[in-house]
Every structure is written in structure tokens, then in C-alpha cells.
Design a protein around this motif. Structure first.
Motif, short mmCIF file in Angstrom:
data_model
loop_
_atom_site.label_atom_id
_atom_site.label_comp_id
_atom_site.label_asym_id
_atom_site.label_seq_id
_atom_site.Cartn_x
_atom_site.Cartn_y
_atom_site.Cartn_z
N LEU A 94 0.88 -1.16 0.00
CA LEU A 94 0.00 0.00 0.00
C LEU A 94 0.91 1.21 0.00
CD1 LEU A 94 -2.89 -0.45 2.53
CD2 LEU A 94 -2.86 -0.81 0.10
N ASP A 95 1.03 1.87 -1.13
CA ASP A 95 1.93 3.02 -1.14
C ASP A 95 1.12 4.30 -0.93
OD1 ASP A 95 0.61 2.86 -3.45
OD2 ASP A 95 2.36 2.93 -4.77
N ALA A 96 1.85 5.40 -0.87
CA ALA A 96 1.20 6.68 -0.61
C ALA A 96 0.15 6.98 -1.68
CB ALA A 96 2.24 7.78 -0.56
N ALA A 97 0.42 6.55 -2.92
CA ALA A 97 -0.53 6.84 -4.00
C ALA A 97 -1.88 6.20 -3.73
CB ALA A 97 0.04 6.35 -5.33
N TRP A 98 -1.85 4.99 -3.17
CA TRP A 98 -3.10 4.31 -2.85
C TRP A 98 -3.88 5.09 -1.81
CZ3 TRP A 98 -5.39 2.18 1.46
CH2 TRP A 98 -6.44 1.29 1.23
N PHE A 99 -3.16 5.53 -0.77
CA PHE A 99 -3.81 6.32 0.28
C PHE A 99 -4.36 7.62 -0.29
CE2 PHE A 99 -1.85 3.74 3.60
CZ PHE A 99 -2.84 3.79 4.56
N ASN A 100 -3.57 8.24 -1.18
CA ASN A 100 -4.03 9.50 -1.74
C ASN A 100 -5.34 9.30 -2.50
OD1 ASN A 100 -1.99 11.03 -0.72
ND2 ASN A 100 -0.68 10.82 -2.51
N ARG A 101 -5.39 8.25 -3.31
CA ARG A 101 -6.63 8.00 -4.06
C ARG A 101 -7.80 7.82 -3.10
NH1 ARG A 101 -3.37 4.93 -7.38
NH2 ARG A 101 -3.89 2.99 -6.33
N LEU A 102 -7.52 7.15 -1.99
CA LEU A 102 -8.58 6.88 -1.02
C LEU A 102 -9.00 8.15 -0.29
CD1 LEU A 102 -10.14 4.57 0.51
CD2 LEU A 102 -8.30 4.64 2.17
N MET A 103 -8.01 8.96 0.10
CA MET A 103 -8.28 10.05 1.05
C MET A 103 -8.62 11.38 0.39
SD MET A 103 -8.19 8.51 3.85
CE MET A 103 -8.44 9.93 4.91
N ILE A 104 -8.17 11.60 -0.85
CA ILE A 104 -8.40 12.92 -1.44
C ILE A 104 -9.90 13.28 -1.51
CG2 ILE A 104 -8.23 14.26 -3.59
CD1 ILE A 104 -5.39 13.21 -3.89
N PRO A 105 -10.75 12.37 -2.00
CA PRO A 105 -12.17 12.75 -2.05
C PRO A 105 -12.73 13.07 -0.66
CG PRO A 105 -11.78 10.77 -3.35
CD PRO A 105 -10.52 11.05 -2.60
N ILE A 106 -12.37 12.26 0.32
CA ILE A 106 -12.87 12.50 1.68
C ILE A 106 -12.34 13.84 2.19
CG2 ILE A 106 -12.95 11.62 4.02
CD1 ILE A 106 -12.67 8.84 2.98
N GLY A 107 -11.05 14.09 1.93
CA GLY A 107 -10.44 15.33 2.39
C GLY A 107 -11.12 16.55 1.77
N LEU A 108 -11.43 16.45 0.48
CA LEU A 108 -12.08 17.59 -0.18
C LEU A 108 -13.47 17.83 0.39
CD1 LEU A 108 -11.00 17.11 -3.89
CD2 LEU A 108 -10.25 18.85 -2.28
N PHE A 109 -14.17 16.75 0.68
CA PHE A 109 -15.50 16.87 1.26
C PHE A 109 -15.41 17.58 2.61
CE2 PHE A 109 -19.50 14.58 2.79
CZ PHE A 109 -20.31 15.53 2.21
N LEU A 110 -14.40 17.18 3.37
CA LEU A 110 -14.17 17.80 4.67
C LEU A 110 -13.88 19.29 4.51
CD1 LEU A 110 -14.22 16.47 7.35
CD2 LEU A 110 -11.79 16.09 7.22
N LEU A 111 -13.08 19.60 3.51
CA LEU A 111 -12.72 21.00 3.27
C LEU A 111 -13.96 21.84 2.99
CD1 LEU A 111 -10.60 23.22 2.68
CD2 LEU A 111 -10.51 22.40 0.34
N ILE A 112 -14.84 21.34 2.13
CA ILE A 112 -16.00 22.15 1.79
C ILE A 112 -16.94 22.28 2.98
CG2 ILE A 112 -17.39 20.29 0.76
CD1 ILE A 112 -17.19 23.88 -0.48
N LEU A 113 -17.00 21.23 3.81
CA LEU A 113 -17.83 21.33 5.02
C LEU A 113 -17.31 22.40 5.96
CD1 LEU A 113 -18.78 17.70 6.06
CD2 LEU A 113 -20.27 19.49 5.24
N THR A 114 -15.98 22.56 5.99
CA THR A 114 -15.37 23.60 6.82
C THR A 114 -15.96 24.96 6.48
OG1 THR A 114 -13.34 22.35 6.62
CG2 THR A 114 -13.15 24.54 7.54
N GLY A 115 -16.21 25.17 5.18
CA GLY A 115 -16.75 26.46 4.77
C GLY A 115 -18.26 26.53 4.88
N VAL A 116 -18.92 25.41 4.54
CA VAL A 116 -20.38 25.43 4.48
C VAL A 116 -20.98 25.42 5.88
CG1 VAL A 116 -22.36 24.06 3.80
CG2 VAL A 116 -20.47 24.35 2.23
N GLY A 117 -20.40 24.62 6.77
CA GLY A 117 -20.96 24.44 8.11
C GLY A 117 -21.31 25.75 8.80
N PRO A 118 -20.34 26.65 8.95
CA PRO A 118 -20.63 27.89 9.69
C PRO A 118 -21.65 28.80 9.00
CG PRO A 118 -18.28 27.49 9.58
CD PRO A 118 -18.92 26.51 8.67
N LEU A 119 -21.98 28.52 7.73
CA LEU A 119 -22.96 29.37 7.05
C LEU A 119 -24.39 29.02 7.46
CD1 LEU A 119 -21.54 29.67 3.45
CD2 LEU A 119 -21.26 31.18 5.40
N PHE A 120 -24.56 27.82 7.98
CA PHE A 120 -25.89 27.44 8.43
C PHE A 120 -26.11 28.02 9.82
CE2 PHE A 120 -25.05 24.23 5.27
CZ PHE A 120 -26.27 24.05 4.67
#
Lengths: 670, 160, 143
Positions: A389-415
Motif C-alpha cells: 500500500l503506497d502513498a498513491a493508494w492512500f491519496n486515491r482513497l483520502m483525497i475525495p474525503i479530504g475535499l469533502f471535509l474542506l468544503i464542510l469547513t466552509g459550508v458548516g458555519p454558514l448554516f
């Protein structure tokens, strides 16, 4: 002296057991003397562990190589700083360091609460002491740092030690483990308070108020530790990565993710009295992830199941985790009625829902990291085949989740809390949304085709704008009302609600770090063998090897290359990447040469000589510096959030004469 | 200085006995195969930072050089890993992760989404909202609000 | 030398732990039976303040603001009702009053009443900012 050290940990182990039994029995039999005696036992444990640590550190410092541990992790030529850092540089010492930190925390907790929370403090003491017992048991019986070198039965010494792993002889690395450990160990305190409050069924959520600062400070330590680790990897390992998803890094990220989820979800309980069960689960999960992190890094399980089975320490951790998790689950399930939520959701579109999603995604990412870390182990155990399991595998796995988290960081406080109408949403989303779309359009037009990078930059701008708007609107309001200039109004605004605006600053730090992570999509790398005078081109840089130098000092031999860097013909300076070979351990390390700029880093690694050619690995890392800037912002934001808010709660406290304490039945002297 | 140089060369020689150029043995083709070989140098099992596909330790570099040479000789990926397995035993081979690797985390995420949806449905009571204001358990409807209205308003005035 | 030091440490530590005297016992800080309710009240007031601020910033619509404000006020009324209920229970002796010998801050309940609430004429043994009966400010009574 080694006997004193061994005696001290043994005695501390016994006293920690006494502290557990003393507090529980004292509480159940309502004997204040026993309770106080148990608390004193905790002070005594701290004293004894300090003595033991002093013995060990002085042995390392003075080069007493009769100690197995000193011979393993230090040598005479090492600078003093690293000799001290050798305390936590190896297995036995780092576990003693764990014990020492835990006992220090316990002493601080007991001292600051000596007159408060008498109702459940005995249980807090008992729980902290239980964890202490476990680690002291390891210190005493499993991996004692006071083992001596001996031939037959005569204690002997080696002339010099092996030295600390040279990769660890780096300033950031000297303080990286203490930071992480402060974070790991610190979570024992909120956990103990939560459990104490659960056992005694305290009304209200006092444990949250009491441990809020603890949690934030430990979270801050964990963040610092993780970032220091990343900075160390970037500057020392020579392959230019700051995050390789290796098990040790993952182990530090797991409790951080759990703690982040906890910090967010306690707000639900404080504001609305919801999610009580969930918060108990989260604080326990975070604590056990801390233990798991220590286990993963210390038992060798992540390298191979077989290494785990051979090593002695893993079994104890598994046992402790199993018992601890079972006991905690039982407690929570047994007291579900006490944890019943007070409030309900008024609307699906609300801050509450956004917090639910934030928790979900944080925990999902935590689980994904945990799964990725253990997957090779599980796979090996099941199919008896190692997987890569190399870093590339982890990146493929984690990037979508990380991006979702990022957008929640911005959206959350707007509610808004409780309910948010479409009208409110439109007001808050429109301009940042439009700006981000414009940015993404612009980047597309400029020829950027990396899908994730486009999304990430769009999200980053969106979140950053929402935060800036938040500060701007608030400060404008205050400036108008109190006739202040704008900068002063920003400070005033932040000071009025430090938690909230400190939190926004932390979010801003995360955004900046994501900008840095996104830069990795555009990394350049090449690797060449160059004779003096040869040139290569990487990105817009032209690199020419001039000559090489070499020399030695007490600790290591070194050799470096002078490389001239030019950009579009303009001379930028000389870079001197260096290779060192440490004498004691015969291990090579690489001192990379870095030209750090906000837009991109030029990173050169001298990988040695091949005949008369320099093996030069050259990299260009765009935007990496924003990770460190983001980390500093995050630290600053957390510190701001720790400052008490200026506006105190002004309301009439209920007062009734003659009623001062609900506790003292058992605290009464007899 | 003279002695320093010779001993440096001696120490460095172990890690650098190779004839291939660096860029050749860190090419994508070599890395693709090297990923399936686990590093055997020993110290890597401690710090877990050894990257077989780009590492510089005493095992990684010769191994990658060997892979490069075998590729030059026209051997397939499987032939090369088989050769390593013959030499070091079958334990050296690292397989590609199965699909389970990403299915489990994303599956859990999906389950989590379902749980959140369930939670929202369970606690979402728009119609009951006015009546559930009884936060602390006491029966408090509009009359209770009426009773305390004065005090609340008074306190609210002090808020700023 | 080592043995002496070992004995010294052991004896010292044990003596420290076992010699707990009555006067060493900590004086617990007084805890009001209303503490958790007061905290709840404070957090609702804080929510109200936040709400007001966000509304002024233009972050939410009028309708959202009014609705949420009403909800919070109702919740607050609920907490206040609960406080009154606890008060009544204490007055009726359902919740045991704490031991008088420990309660130094609030003398004996039967002591001479010096402080009288100007609004409801309730009597108290110690100076209070707010009346324990009716909740009105008691500043005037202290003079």
C-alpha cells in the motif's frame, strides 16, 4: 543508581494500584481520608517516575553505557540536546516518558481540582491511575529502561553507544515526539472526566466545561506534533514528501481526527443538549485511538503480523485496549437513560445537520486511515501474503474525503443553529460561490486540467471567502457601533467571542494547508548523475554542479556538492545539499538544500557520489510553504480560542441561602 | 582530512556500488516493479520510512539496479519478482491491494450516511417544535414563557 | 548508599501517603444545586446573543430569526421553571440541605436574618446580589 530507578518504577506501580483502589473504595465507603490518601499516592507516583526518569536521563547524559538503553540510543559524541531527546528515542525510554507525562497531567488535574468536583473526582483519579498502572507495568516488567549490560552475572559497560538514529538528530525531531505524546496522553484527562461524570450520573455537562481547555490544548499539541513530523520528513528524509501515509504517521493522525470530531460535536451538547451519547463515545474513541497509536508505533504490528507475535509488548496493549473498550462500552450502554438527549432537530437544513455531516466525514476519514494502516496486517493474517500500500493508494482513497471535509469547513458555519431558510442560504452562499466558480473557470482557461486540483482550489477560495466575510461583517458592525477603526474592530470582535473567531482562524489554517497540499499535484522531479560543470533543467530552474567538498567532525563524516541555481538566466544563489554518514551507527542521512519561496520550493538532495559524478535528485514543490503557514495560522487560531472571551456571561445566578454544597456527605470528617 | 576522505569513501561505498545512472533506476518502470518487493535492509522495519521504490538504503539501490538490468534484458515484471522470490524467499513479494481496500472505507461512509439520515428522521419534529421547548423537563408551554417573559426581556437588554 | 537512599525514598513516600490528618482534608468549594441549570441558562443566553448578532450582520432572514428567538425564549422559560421547581423542593425539604458544619460560607440557616429583599421581603443571612426568592436585584438591601 540503576537500582534506585528500578525501585522507583516498581514502587510507583504499586502506589498507582493503591491510588485506583483507594479512590474507588474511599468513594464507595465515603471515607475522605482514603480519597485524599489516594490523591497523595498520585503525587508520589509523579515523584517516583520523575526520579526514575532522572536516573535514566543522567545515565544517558553522562554516558553510562552499562545501561542497555543508553548504549542503544546514545553515544558520547552526540550533542547534549539529542542526548536529552534520546530519553524518548527508543522503546523503553519513550514508554517511561509516556508514564511521566501521564503522571504529570494527573498531578495537575488533581491539584487544580482539589476543592472542585468532589462528587466524581475519585473516579477521575481512579481512571487516570488505571492508565498509569498499565504503563508502569510495561515500564517495570516488560520493557524496563533499567536493564544492564552483563556478561554472565557481572555488569559491564560498552566503550561507546550506538547513537540515536541519525534521522532523528534534527531539531524538529527532538521536540516532535514530546508534542505528540503530550497530545496522546492529554486525552486521558477529558476521558477520565467524562467517565467520572458518567459513573456518578452528574447533572448537566460539567465535564465538558471543565475539560474544554484541556481538550483544546491537547489537540493543539497533537496538531503541532503532526506538523513537526511532516516538516521533519520534508526536510530530512530527502525524498521531498511531508506525508507518506506510513503507519507511524497514520497513528498520529487517528486521534487527531477523533479529537477534531469531538471538539466539534461537544458544541452540539453545549448549545442544544444533543448528542450526549455520541460525545461520550467520541471522547472514549479518541482516547483509545491515542493508546492504539502508541501501540501501532511501539509494537511493530504494522510492519508484520509476525513481528507483532514475536514482540512481547503488543499483547499487553491488545489486552488493555480490549478491557478498556469493553468497560467503557458497558458503562455507556448501562447509562443510556442518563445520556438521553434533551432537544430535537427543528429543521433538516441547520447547523445541527452540518455538524452531523462534519462528524460523519471526520470519523469516516479516521476509519479510512485506520483501515489503510491495518489492511496490510489483516490481509497478511488472512491470506498470508504481504501487500504493498503506497502513498498513491492512500491519496486515491483520502483525497475525495479530504475535499469533502474542506468544503464542510466552509459550508458548516454558514448554516444557522436550529433552522436556515433558503433566503438565508442564498445570502451567505452567493458571493463566495460565484467567486469560486470564476476562479475555477479562470484556472481552466489558463490550462489547468487536474480535476482534484481545480476542485480543491475552488473549495479553498470558497471557504476562505466565507471566513473573511464573517470577520468583515462582524468588524464593520462593531466599528460602526463603537466608533473604532477597522483593525481595532477585528480584534474587538475576536476578543468578544474568542472561541468562535479562533475557530474560524483554525479553519483558515486548514484552508491554507489544503492550498499547500494541492500544490503536490504539480510537483516536478528528476534524478541525474552530474560531473562538475554539468547542467540540467527542471521547471524554470537551471542547475549546474560546480564542485564537491567533504570533511568530518566527532559525530559524522560529510560530503556536499555546490550547485548553482539560475532562473531564466538570472543567478539565484548556490545550493549545498549534503550527505552525512554517522560514525556510531554507520547510517547515512541527507541534508537537503532548499530554496523556499511562497510560490514553490526548489529542493535538492545529494544522494552520494557515483565515481566522480554527483547523484543529484532535484525537485520543484509548488506551494509547499503554505502548509507551514497554514499550520502556524492553525496554532494561532487555537491559542486565540483558548483566551477567555471578553464578554462575560451576565445573568442572575440563582442563589439560595443555606445551600452551598450537594457533595459533602462523604467529605465530612468523622 | 585525507583520512576523513578515505573513510568517507569506505563508508559510502557500501550504499553506492552501482554502475547505472540514478535516473535510470528511479524511472517509473523500475518503480512499478520495485513496489512489489519489500525492503530487506533491516533498519527499515524500525522507522518504516524506507521507500523501496525510491529509497537509498543498502538494499533498495542494488535491488532497483537489478530490476533495471533485468528489464533491459527483456524480462517481464513477473519474471523479475519470481527471481527475487527465488533468492530471498516468497516473503519478499508484496501483492497489489485487493478492491476490499477501498470498498470497506467507502462502504462504511455510506453506512454512516444512512445512520445520519436515520438520526435526522428520528429527531426531526417540525410540528412538535413549539411543544418541545421544555428543555429541562418541566412542563413549559406558552404560559411558562408568559410567566418568565418579563425577566427574560430584562436579561436580554443586558446582553450587549 | 544505594540501600540507604532506597529506604529513604520508600519510607518518605509511604509516610506522605499514609499520614492524612483531618486538617489536611480539602474544604470543598460550595456547589449550588442550581449549578447545571444556571449553566444551561447561561448557554441559552449566549445562544440568544449570538443569534442577535448574526441577525444584525444580515446572515439570516427575519423569519428564521423570529422563530429561533421564540424557541430559545421558550427553552429559557423551561429552565427557569425547573429552577423554581428545585427551589420549591428545597423549601419543602425534599432535597436534603447540606451539612451545616461544613457550610462556612453560609452560616447556619437559623442565624439572625440581616438582609431583606426590597421586593418580596424575604430574609437572608448573607448579602446577595439577587434575591433567592424572587430573583430581583437586592443591592438596596445591603446598604
Amino acid at each position: 543508581m540503576e537500582n534506585i530507578g528500578a525501585l522507583a518504577v516498581l514502587l510507583a506501580f504499586c502506589l498507582a494500584i493503591y491510588a485506583v483502589i483507594g479512590s474507588v473504595v474511599g468513594k464507595l465507603r465515603r471515607n475522605p481520608f482514603l480519597i485524599l490518601s489516594a490523591e497523595r499516592a498520585v503525587y508520589a507516583v509523579w515523584f517516583l517516575v520523575t526520579v526514575a526518569a532522572g536516573v535514566l536521563v543522567s545515565a544517558i547524559m553522562t554516558g553510562d553505557f552499562r545501561f542497555v538503553y543508553a548504549a542503544e540510543v546514545s553515544n558520547r559524541a552526540m550533542p547534549m540536546l539529542y542526548k536529552f531527546a534520546a530519553w524518548w528515542g527508543g522503546q523503553a525510554g519513550s514508554l517511561l516518558f509516556w508514564s511521566w507525562l501521564l503522571s504529570t497531567y494527573a498531578v495537575v488535574v488533581i491539584f487544580t481540582n482539589r476543592r472542585k468536583h468532589r462528587e466524581f473526582m475519585p473516579y477521575v483519579v481512579a481512571i487516570l491511575a488505571t492508565v498509569q498502572v498499565f504503563f508502569l507495568m510495561l515500564n517495570t516488567f516488560v520493557v524496563s529502561p533499567f536493564d544492564m549490560l552483563a556478561v554472565d552475572k557481572a555488569i559491564t559497560a560498552v566503550p561507546d553507544g550506538n547513537g540515536l538514529n541519525p534521522l532523528l538528530q534534527y531539531p524538529a525531531m527532538a521536540i516532535h515526539p514530546p508534542m505528540l505524546y503530550l497530545g496522546y496522553v492529554g486525552f486521558a484527562v477529558p476521558f477520565a472526566f467524562a467517565m467520572g461524570s458518567l459513573i456518578t450520573r452528574q447533572p448537566g455537562d460539567g465535564w465538558i466545561h471543565t475539560t474544554r481547555r484541556w481538550t483544546m490544548v491537547t489537540w493543539l499539541f497533537q496538531s503541532c506534533g503532526i506538523v513537526l513530523g511532516a516538516a521533519w520528513a520534508y526536510h530530512v528524509l530527502g525524498w521531498g514528501g511531508y506525508w507518506g501515509w506510513d503507519p507511524v504517521e497514520n497513528a498520529s493522525l487517528l486521534p487527531w481526527l477523533g479529537g477534531t470530531a469531538f471538539l466539534h460535536s461537544v458544541m452540539m451538547q453545549e448549545k442544544k443538549g444533543m448528542m450526549k451519547v455520541w460525545n461520550m463515545v467520541l471522547v472514549s474513541a479518541t482516547f483509545f485511538l491515542c493508546i492504539l497509536g502508541t501501540f501501532l508505533t511501539r509494537s511493530g504490528i504494522v510492519n508484520s503480523v509476525h513481528a507483532f507475535a514475536q514482540g512481547s509488548i503488543g499483547k499487553y496493549f491488545v489486552g488493555f485496549l480490549a478491557i478498556g473498550i469493553a468497560a467503557t462500552s458497558y458503562l455507556i450502554l448501562d447509562r443510556l437513560d442518563y445520556l438521553k438527549s434533551e432537544a430535537q432537530l427543528e429543521s433538516v437544513v441547520s447547523r445541527e445537520s452540518s455538524f452531523l455531516f462534519n462528524n460523519l466525514v471526520l470519523l469516516a476519514s479516521c476509519f479510512a486511515v485506520l483501515w489503510g494502516t491495518l489492511f496490510p496486517v489483516i490481509s497478511e493474517a488472512v491470506t498470508n501474503e504481504k501487500i504493498s500500500l503506497d502513498a498513491a493508494w492512500f491519496n486515491r482513497l483520502m483525497i475525495p474525503i479530504g475535499l469533502f471535509l474542506l468544503i464542510l469547513t466552509g459550508v458548516g458555519p454558514l448554516f444557522a443553529w436550529r433552522r436556515t431558510s433558503t433566503d438565508s442560504l442564498r445570502r451567505n452562499f452567493m458571493w463566495p460561490g460565484i467567486a469560486s466558480l470564476v476562479l475555477v473557470g479562470g484556472l481552466l482557461a489558463a490550462g489547468m486540467r487536474n480535476f482534484y486540483a481545480l476542485i480543491s482550489f475552488g473549495f479553498c477560495l470558497f471557504v476562505a471567502l466565507t471566513i473573511i466575510v464573517e470577520f468583515y461583517k462582524g468588524a464593520r458592525q462593531i466599528a460602526a457601533k463603537n466608533d473604532l477603526n477597522f483593525a481595532h474592530a477585528v480584534v474587538e470582535l475576536t476578543h468578544r467571542n474568542t472561541r468562535r473567531y479562533g475557530g474560524y482562524l483554525v479553519h483558515m489554517g486548514i484552508v491554507l494547508m489544503f492550498v499547500g497540499f494541492t500544490g503536490a499535484a504539480f510537483n516536478l522531479h528528476r534524478s541525474d548523475e552530474l560531473k562538475a560543470g554539468d547542467s540540467i533543467k527542471i521547471g524554470s530552474y537551471q542547475l549546474t554542479v560546480k564542485d564537491t567538498h567533504e570533511g568530518e567532525n566527532d559525530n559524522y563524516l560529510w560530503q556536499n556538492a555546490s550547485v548553482e541555481a539560475r532562473k531564466n538566466g538570472e543567478f539565484l544563489g548556490m545550493l549545498n545539499p549534503e550527505e552525512r554518514v554517522y560514525k556510531a551507527s554507520r547510517q547515512p542521512t541527507h541534508e537537503v538544500a532548499l530554496r523556499e519561496r511562497l510560490n514553490e520550493d526548489l529542493y535538492l538532495n545529494f544522494a552520494g557520489m557515483n565515481g566522480d559524478s554527483v547523484v543529484l535528485q532535484s525537485y520543484v514543490f509548488p506551494l509547499v510553504d503554505w502548509i507551514w503557514i497554514g499550520a502556524l495560522t492553525l496554532i494561532f487560531g487555537t491559542l486565540v480560542a483558548l483566551v477567555p472571551s471578553k464578554v462575560k456571561r451576565e445573568y442572575a445566578r440563582t442563589q439560595v441561602v443555606g445551600i452551598t454544597s450537594a457533595v459533602p456527605a462523604e467529605a465530612r470528617p468523622r | 582530512m585525507r583520512r576523513g576522505k578515505s573513510s568517507f569513501l569506505l563508508l559510502a561505498a557500501a550504499a553506492l556500488c552501482l554502475a547505472q545512472t540514478e535516473s535510470q533506476i528511479t524511472s517509473d518502470e523500475v518503480r512499478r516493479v520495485a513496489r512489489h518487493v519489500s525492503c530487506q535492509c533491516g533498519s527499515c522495519s524500525e522507522d518504516a520510512n524506507c521507500m523501496m521504490s525510491s529509497g537509498q538504503c543498502g538494499f533498495c539501490k542494488p535491488a532497483r539496479t537489478k530490476i533495471f538490468k533485468m528489464q533491459q534484458a527483456g524480462m517481464s515484471d513477473k519474471d523479475i519478482t519470481d527471481d527475487f522470490m527465488r533468492e530471498y524467499g516468497p516473503k519478499i513479494y508484496r501483492a497489489d491491494p485487493s478492491a476490499l481496500g477501498w470498498m470497506v472505507p467507502y462502504g462504511t461512509l455510506m453506512i454512516g450516511v444512512l445512520v445520519v439520515i436515520w438520526f435526522v428522521r428520528r429527531y426531526y419534529h417540525p410540528a412538535a417544535a413549539p411543544a418541545q421547548a421544555a428543555a429541562a423537563g418541566a412542563a413549559a408551554g406558552d404560559d411558562a414563557l408568559g410567566k418568565y417573559k418579563d425577566q427574560i426581556e430584562q436579561d436580554l437588554a443586558h446582553l450587549d | 548508599m544505594t540501600i540507604g537512599l532506597a529506604c529513604l525514598i520508600t519510607v518518605g513516600v509511604l509516610a506522605f501517603i499514609l499520614s492524612v490528618r483531618a486538617r489536611d482534608l480539602p474544604q470543598p468549594e460550595p456547589v449550588s444545586p442550581f449549578q447545571h441549570l444556571d449553566e444551561r441558562k447561561a448557554s441559552i443566553y449566549e445562544n440568544l446573543r449570538d443569534l442577535q448578532f448574526e441577525y444584525r450582520l444580515g446572515k439570516m432572514s427575519d423569519h428564521d430569526y423570529q422563530q429561533t428567538k421564540l424557541d430559545l425564549q421558550k427553552e429559557l422559560a423551561g429552565v427557569m421553571a425547573e429552577i423554581d421547581r428545585v427551589k420549591a423542593e428545597i423549601a419543602a425539604g425534599k432535597i436534603p440541605a447540606p451539612a451545616p458544619e461544613l457550610v462556612k460560607t453560609a452560616a447556619a440557616p437559623k442565624g439572625p436574618a440581616k438582609y431583606v429583599c426590597p421586593s418580596c421581603k424575604a430574609e437572608f443571612v448573607q448579602p446577595l446580589k439577587f434575591c433567592g426568592e424572587c430573583g430581583k436585584p437586592m443591592k438596596a438591601a445591603e446598604a
